[in-house]
Design a protein around this motif. Sequence first.
Motif, PDB file in Angstrom:
ATOM      1  N   ALA A 163      36.541  25.780  37.227  1.00  0.00           N
ATOM      2  CA  ALA A 163      35.964  27.033  35.625  1.00  0.00           C
ATOM      3  C   ALA A 163      35.944  25.995  35.029  1.00  0.00           C
ATOM      4  O   ALA A 163      35.222  25.097  34.234  1.00  0.00           O
ATOM      5  CB  ALA A 163      36.339  27.975  34.887  1.00  0.00           C
ATOM      6  N   ALA A 164      37.223  24.605  34.564  1.00  0.00           N
ATOM      7  CA  ALA A 164      36.920  23.726  33.397  1.00  0.00           C
ATOM      8  C   ALA A 164      35.959  22.931  34.204  1.00  0.00           C
ATOM      9  O   ALA A 164      34.989  22.309  32.926  1.00  0.00           O
ATOM     10  CB  ALA A 164      38.834  23.242  33.106  1.00  0.00           C
ATOM     11  N   ALA A 165      36.558  22.498  34.805  1.00  0.00           N
ATOM     12  CA  ALA A 165      34.741  21.724  35.236  1.00  0.00           C
ATOM     13  C   ALA A 165      33.721  21.788  34.917  1.00  0.00           C
ATOM     14  O   ALA A 165      32.683  21.465  34.866  1.00  0.00           O
ATOM     15  CB  ALA A 165      35.672  20.971  37.113  1.00  0.00           C
ATOM     16  N   ALA A 166      33.478  22.596  35.976  1.00  0.00           N
ATOM     17  CA  ALA A 166      31.853  23.101  35.288  1.00  0.00           C
ATOM     18  C   ALA A 166      31.229  24.051  34.203  1.00  0.00           C
ATOM     19  O   ALA A 166      30.415  23.069  33.920  1.00  0.00           O
ATOM     20  CB  ALA A 166      31.754  24.728  36.236  1.00  0.00           C
ATOM     21  N   ILE A 167      32.058  23.819  33.137  1.00  0.00           N
ATOM     22  CA  ILE A 167      31.991  24.219  32.175  1.00  0.00           C
ATOM     23  C   ILE A 167      31.715  22.512  31.623  1.00  0.00           C
ATOM     24  O   ILE A 167      30.529  22.516  30.422  1.00  0.00           O
ATOM     25  CB  ILE A 167      33.182  24.832  30.401  1.00  0.00           C
ATOM     26  CG1 ILE A 167      32.759  26.272  31.884  1.00  0.00           C
ATOM     27  CG2 ILE A 167      33.079  24.846  30.089  1.00  0.00           C
ATOM     28  CD1 ILE A 167      33.698  27.317  31.096  1.00  0.00           C
TER      29      ILE A 167
ATOM     30  N   CYS B  49      27.238  25.587  34.151  1.00  0.00           N
ATOM     31  CA  CYS B  49      27.072  26.835  34.358  1.00  0.00           C
ATOM     32  C   CYS B  49      27.137  27.891  32.451  1.00  0.00           C
ATOM     33  O   CYS B  49      28.121  26.311  32.019  1.00  0.00           O
ATOM     34  CB  CYS B  49      28.152  28.167  35.173  1.00  0.00           C
ATOM     35  SG  CYS B  49      29.214  27.862  34.451  1.00  0.00           S
ATOM     36  N   SER B  50      27.094  28.596  32.146  1.00  0.00           N
ATOM     37  CA  SER B  50      27.341  29.073  31.236  1.00  0.00           C
ATOM     38  C   SER B  50      27.413  30.543  31.056  1.00  0.00           C
ATOM     39  O   SER B  50      27.756  31.090  29.881  1.00  0.00           O
ATOM     40  CB  SER B  50      25.831  29.620  30.559  1.00  0.00           C
ATOM     41  OG  SER B  50      24.177  29.970  30.439  1.00  0.00           O
ATOM     42  N   ILE B  51      28.009  31.707  31.780  1.00  0.00           N
ATOM     43  CA  ILE B  51      28.614  32.423  32.640  1.00  0.00           C
ATOM     44  C   ILE B  51      29.415  32.166  33.487  1.00  0.00           C
ATOM     45  O   ILE B  51      28.836  31.091  34.016  1.00  0.00           O
ATOM     46  CB  ILE B  51      27.601  33.179  32.560  1.00  0.00           C
ATOM     47  CG1 ILE B  51      26.632  33.447  31.224  1.00  0.00           C
ATOM     48  CG2 ILE B  51      28.033  34.837  33.105  1.00  0.00           C
ATOM     49  CD1 ILE B  51      25.199  34.267  31.565  1.00  0.00           C
ATOM     50  N   ILE B  52      30.894  32.717  34.204  1.00  0.00           N
ATOM     51  CA  ILE B  52      31.073  32.719  34.838  1.00  0.00           C
ATOM     52  C   ILE B  52      31.480  34.414  35.563  1.00  0.00           C
ATOM     53  O   ILE B  52      31.967  35.193  34.459  1.00  0.00           O
ATOM     54  CB  ILE B  52      32.237  32.008  34.437  1.00  0.00           C
ATOM     55  CG1 ILE B  52      32.431  30.067  34.766  1.00  0.00           C
ATOM     56  CG2 ILE B  52      33.447  31.862  36.106  1.00  0.00           C
ATOM     57  CD1 ILE B  52      33.700  30.178  34.229  1.00  0.00           C
ATOM     58  N   ASN B  53      31.102  34.578  36.936  1.00  0.00           N
ATOM     59  CA  ASN B  53      31.927  35.903  37.479  1.00  0.00           C
ATOM     60  C   ASN B  53      33.270  35.410  38.264  1.00  0.00           C
ATOM     61  O   ASN B  53      33.284  35.065  39.044  1.00  0.00           O
ATOM     62  CB  ASN B  53      30.607  36.028  38.527  1.00  0.00           C
ATOM     63  CG  ASN B  53      31.086  36.767  39.466  1.00  0.00           C
ATOM     64  OD1 ASN B  53      32.120  38.427  38.988  1.00  0.00           O
ATOM     65  ND2 ASN B  53      30.199  37.931  40.563  1.00  0.00           N
ATOM     66  N   ILE B  54      33.738  36.008  37.490  1.00  0.00           N
ATOM     67  CA  ILE B  54      35.569  36.100  38.298  1.00  0.00           C
ATOM     68  C   ILE B  54      35.564  37.506  38.961  1.00  0.00           C
ATOM     69  O   ILE B  54      36.027  39.034  38.936  1.00  0.00           O
ATOM     70  CB  ILE B  54      36.339  36.214  37.285  1.00  0.00           C
ATOM     71  CG1 ILE B  54      35.916  35.423  35.955  1.00  0.00           C
ATOM     72  CG2 ILE B  54      37.853  35.853  38.148  1.00  0.00           C
ATOM     73  CD1 ILE B  54      36.983  35.349  34.309  1.00  0.00           C
ATOM     74  N   LYS B  55      36.071  36.293  40.279  1.00  0.00           N
ATOM     75  CA  LYS B  55      36.476  37.912  41.188  1.00  0.00           C
ATOM     76  C   LYS B  55      38.005  37.404  41.290  1.00  0.00           C
ATOM     77  O   LYS B  55      38.572  36.189  42.411  1.00  0.00           O
ATOM     78  CB  LYS B  55      35.347  37.608  42.116  1.00  0.00           C
ATOM     79  CG  LYS B  55      34.347  37.965  42.201  1.00  0.00           C
ATOM     80  CD  LYS B  55      33.292  37.965  44.017  1.00  0.00           C
ATOM     81  CE  LYS B  55      31.803  38.257  43.357  1.00  0.00           C
ATOM     82  NZ  LYS B  55      30.952  37.943  44.824  1.00  0.00           N
ATOM     83  N   PRO B  56      39.274  38.482  41.280  1.00  0.00           N
ATOM     84  CA  PRO B  56      40.671  37.967  41.273  1.00  0.00           C
ATOM     85  C   PRO B  56      40.752  37.656  43.006  1.00  0.00           C
ATOM     86  O   PRO B  56      41.325  37.096  42.783  1.00  0.00           O
ATOM     87  CB  PRO B  56      41.124  39.229  41.086  1.00  0.00           C
ATOM     88  CG  PRO B  56      39.989  40.053  40.247  1.00  0.00           C
ATOM     89  CD  PRO B  56      38.534  39.623  40.642  1.00  0.00           C
ATOM     90  N   SER B  57      40.296  38.373  43.803  1.00  0.00           N
ATOM     91  CA  SER B  57      40.615  38.002  45.131  1.00  0.00           C
ATOM     92  C   SER B  57      39.690  36.322  45.479  1.00  0.00           C
ATOM     93  O   SER B  57      40.674  36.049  46.801  1.00  0.00           O
ATOM     94  CB  SER B  57      40.323  38.939  46.073  1.00  0.00           C
ATOM     95  OG  SER B  57      38.535  39.093  46.271  1.00  0.00           O
TER      96      SER B  57
END
Length: 367
Positions: free
Chosen positions: A247-251, A256-264
């Motif tokens: 996430a840190a690298a992508a930002i 990306c300007s939005i992230i979808n977090i899927k725990p699994s």
Amino acid sequence: MRIERIELIHIRMPLVGAFRTSFGIDLVRDTFLLRVLTSDGGQGWGEYGGDPDPAYSSEFSAGTEIVLAEHLIPRLDREVTAARVGPAVRGVKGHRMAKAVLETAILDAELRSYGMPLRTYLGSVVDRVPAGVSVGIMDTIPQLLEQVGAYLEAGYVRIKLKIEPGWDVLPVRAVREAFGDDVPLQVDANTAYSLTDARHLRRLDEFGLLLIEQPLDTDDLSGHARLAGLIDTPVCLDESIGSARDAAAAIAMGACSIINIKPSRVGGYLEARRIHDVAAAAGVPVWCGGMLETGVGRAANLALAALPGFVLPGDTSASNRYYAEDLTEPFVLDADGCVAVPTGTGIGVTPDPQVLERYTVARRRLL
């Protein structure tokens, strides 16, 4: 907390309708639950987020069962907490979905022993979360409009359309023309496009979408960064985000300007919370995606989606979006288009034994 037994329960549940994406069609939810029993008589539950086939992810059910039995569980001490699961299994590369279901079951058992809800442990700040709904690829535009209309009438506050080459601009335009510009609308490509499609994807800009989710390959952060500079629609990453580091690298790259977090998909709720924190620190909104979860997985996702950084409606739909009968007490959509976050200890729900038995096809003791 001492673990006495770990049991894998293979379930197969029919969906209320076919769910088609760019990588396949689902007619049933074929997955497994992990049940942890403790020496004091307690228990914990986790739901595997993957599928029987390695289509959405490189992980798949049969492979995950082997990884759990032969590589992850043997690395655990019987006296264990959820916070120690990650360090204990770090020597096993990848297999985040396998690690997630194991950590979640242990976390549920641990929190039940403390009398603490998962929502409290994670730091949830609301009691209800706005629910969006994911609409699969249809055979015809009229079928799509009928389905979207039914979901809006039911009260869902956001519509997500699955897209692929040949099913993108026309269905999105049809939904906009039928239901207006005020409906929060987004699209999900599930890696179906390449950067050479940028000009075509730019045609989606006219529809005022909330976001386009994961248009390019999972490992193509640079491509997503370039695409983000070529289209006006915000780019959201899903499959590309496997950890807080990702996430840190992508930002930082502008991918990306939005992230979808899927725990699994990211290894469990502890890592999901870390991704939330990284995004919040960068001012990047997040939302909680879904994997056709039963009530077991949905309950935990709702607790996560109640964290302060989850400012966009997630795929935390009511139970009847996918199932005529859920494994737990059904989650329902209220009049405001929200679903209540469970208040019970642990994940807040437990499978109904009789319902679980109806959909169980196999059981195996892993410890």
